[in-house]
Design a protein around this motif. Structure first.
Motif, PDB file in Angstrom:
ATOM      1  N   CYS A 233     -46.841  29.139 -11.085  1.00 49.35           N
ATOM      2  CA  CYS A 233     -45.856  29.306  -9.811  1.00 49.35           C
ATOM      3  C   CYS A 233     -46.381  30.442  -9.218  1.00 49.35           C
ATOM      4  CB  CYS A 233     -44.556  29.437 -10.487  1.00 49.35           C
ATOM      5  SG  CYS A 233     -44.482  30.906 -11.403  1.00 49.35           S
ATOM      6  N   GLN A 234     -45.960  30.463  -7.943  1.00 44.45           N
ATOM      7  CA  GLN A 234     -46.241  31.537  -6.858  1.00 44.45           C
ATOM      8  C   GLN A 234     -45.075  32.095  -6.418  1.00 44.45           C
ATOM      9  OE1 GLN A 234     -48.720  29.747  -3.732  1.00 44.45           O
ATOM     10  NE2 GLN A 234     -50.592  29.859  -4.938  1.00 44.45           N
ATOM     11  N   LEU A 235     -44.628  33.030  -7.166  1.00 48.22           N
ATOM     12  CA  LEU A 235     -43.192  33.743  -6.976  1.00 48.22           C
ATOM     13  C   LEU A 235     -43.359  34.596  -5.602  1.00 48.22           C
ATOM     14  CD1 LEU A 235     -42.390  34.592 -10.703  1.00 48.22           C
ATOM     15  CD2 LEU A 235     -41.324  32.744  -9.364  1.00 48.22           C
ATOM     16  N   GLU A 236     -42.078  34.562  -4.956  1.00 47.97           N
ATOM     17  CA  GLU A 236     -42.002  35.286  -3.930  1.00 47.97           C
ATOM     18  C   GLU A 236     -40.941  36.183  -4.013  1.00 47.97           C
ATOM     19  OE1 GLU A 236     -41.241  32.322  -0.926  1.00 47.97           O
ATOM     20  OE2 GLU A 236     -43.162  31.183  -0.959  1.00 47.97           O
ATOM     21  N   ARG A 237     -40.192  36.047  -4.873  1.00 48.18           N
ATOM     22  CA  ARG A 237     -38.927  37.061  -4.971  1.00 48.18           C
ATOM     23  C   ARG A 237     -38.982  37.293  -6.587  1.00 48.18           C
ATOM     24  NH1 ARG A 237     -32.873  37.515  -2.974  1.00 48.18           N
ATOM     25  NH2 ARG A 237     -32.152  38.985  -4.700  1.00 48.18           N
ATOM     26  N   VAL A 238     -38.772  38.378  -7.225  1.00 50.16           N
ATOM     27  CA  VAL A 238     -38.512  38.801  -8.851  1.00 50.16           C
ATOM     28  C   VAL A 238     -37.631  39.701  -8.740  1.00 50.16           C
ATOM     29  CG1 VAL A 238     -39.583  39.471 -10.930  1.00 50.16           C
ATOM     30  CG2 VAL A 238     -40.907  37.743  -9.401  1.00 50.16           C
TER      31      VAL A 238
END
Length: 407
Positions: A233-238
């Motif tokens: 995945c390409q996470l944008e918010r963690v």
């Protein structure tokens, strides 16, 4: 031209600009108007108890469920009759199967979910929130159930987990450790996933290709598989809040941080431990973060293009938080944090009964002044007497000057 003479398209256009209460009032005009209002009335549904869920199923025409796009449901009961997990889950499944356009599901007290929920097909769901507050030893929310449920949603891009419990099947090294870590025993009844198989541990969430937002709160994160799990995945918010032990924040961010634009944390991170966060623009610090470590942790992210820092705190910590942020702003190095535009403080609890009101105003004022000098916007806000209040704020005038106000 009267309301009834307008074409259906104009009816719908008018309903789109009304809030829920206005639509509800309009729906009482007559039967024809009510039918026009039904899609707006049932677009978002909130059911605060399991009893409310059962009443909804009993009294609302099943055909109306096709208009539902968002559901928030709490599986607790209003009375003292503690119904079983299977009964509560079956009621929820009956509702979900009728919601053909559902895109957001928020389940509270999710520890009452039975593995039967995995049979529910939700092809349009994009946002899943699972939270649990009951004591873990009584009714735990197994990580295996969470991961399997999330993996069954083909369009999922937002996942928020709160109060999940690690499984002994995936964390045998935590059995008998001190201080004790809550563990689920007997969750082997959760079947293997068609793709993930029996690898239903939290790090397996990184294999969800469409995931863009991942929030994990009040959950033990210690698992060596964060270092080796394939990142699809390409996470944008963690957000890693709550029971996140020191060291695991850095290890997780080292795997996913390249694409992350917003990051929330609740424990300190060591200098030079988090690198390559070239996309990070917003940093949020949780309410349980030790105040004395704020400046050092902020220094770790000095090389990232951060535009906004947001810190949460309890009312009794406002003076210390404002003082620490003020000191950090005065000490920040030359050439660093050049893109910083906002520094905000969110007070989670506040009241008018306060013996240190003057100290708070003084600390807020100092923070506002240094932000004004640096041309950085700032706001301190929170709840007071049940209403949202702005306690202190500075904003830019159109010509670039900064005005400050402390309430």
């Amino acid at each position: 031209m009267s309301w009834h003479d307008l074409p259906t398209e104009m009816h719908l256009a008018i309903l789109d600009v009304l809030d829920y209460e206005q639509v509800r009032a309009l729906s009482t005009v007559d039967r024809t108007t009510y039918e026009a209002c039904v899609p707006s009335l049932f677009k978002s549904v909130t059911l605060n108890t399991h009893d409310a869920l059962e009443q909804f199923l009993e009294n609302v025409p099943k055909d109306y469920c096709r208009y539902i796009q968002s559901i928030q449901v709490d599986l607790k009961r209003q009375d003292f009759n503690r119904s079983g997990r299977k009964e509560r889950t079956n009621s929820l499944i009956s509702l979900l199967q009728a919601c053909l356009r559902l895109v957001a599901l928020d389940v509270r007290n999710a520890g009452y979910l039975h593995p039967d929920i995995l049979s529910c097909v939700l092809p349009s769901l994009r946002s899943l929130v699972l939270s649990h507050w009951d004591p873990e030893e009584m009714m735990p929310l197994s990580e295996r159930l969470v991961v399997s449920f999330a993996a069954s949603l083909p369009l999922l891009n937002h996942l928020s987990i709160s109060g999940a419990t690690r499984s002994t099947l995936h964390a045998p090294d935590l059995v008998g450790v001190y201080p004790p870590v809550p563990l689920v025993v007997g969750d082997s009844d959760i079947p293997a996933h068609p793709i993930f198989g029996n690898d239903l541990n939290l790090p397996s969430l990184l294999r969800l290709t469409g995931l863009r937002t991942l929030s994990i709160k009040d959950t033990h994160l210690g698992d060596a598989r964060w270092d080796t799990e394939q990142v699809c995945c390409q996470l944008e918010r963690v957000d890693l809040m709550g029971c996140c032990e020191e060291g695991w924040t850095e290890r997780i961010m080292a795997r996913v941080g390249r694409t992350v634009g917003e990051f929330g944390l609740s424990v300190p991170v060591k200098p030079a431990s988090v690198k390559g966060l070239a996309s990070l623009k917003k940093l949020r610090i949780g309410e349980y973060f030790p105040v004395d470590d704020v400046a050092e942790t902020l220094g770790v992210f000095a090389g990232s293009p951060i535009e906004r820092v947001e810190m949460e705190c309890f009312e009794e910590d406002v003076v210390d938080v404002c003082t620490e942020l003020e000191g950090w702003l005065r000490r920040r190095g030359e050439g660093l944090w050049q893109r910083l535009e906002r520094v905000d403080v969110n007070v989670l609890e506040s009241s008018d009964d306060d013996d240190e009101e003057e100290k708070k105003k003084e600390a807020m004022g100092k923070l506002m002044r240094i932000c004004g000098e640096l041309r950085v916007k700032s706001r301190i806000s929170g709840q007071r007497n049940g209403k949202q209040r702005i306690f202190s704020e500075n904003m830019r005038w159109p010509d670039g000057r900064v005005r400050a106000n402390t309430v």
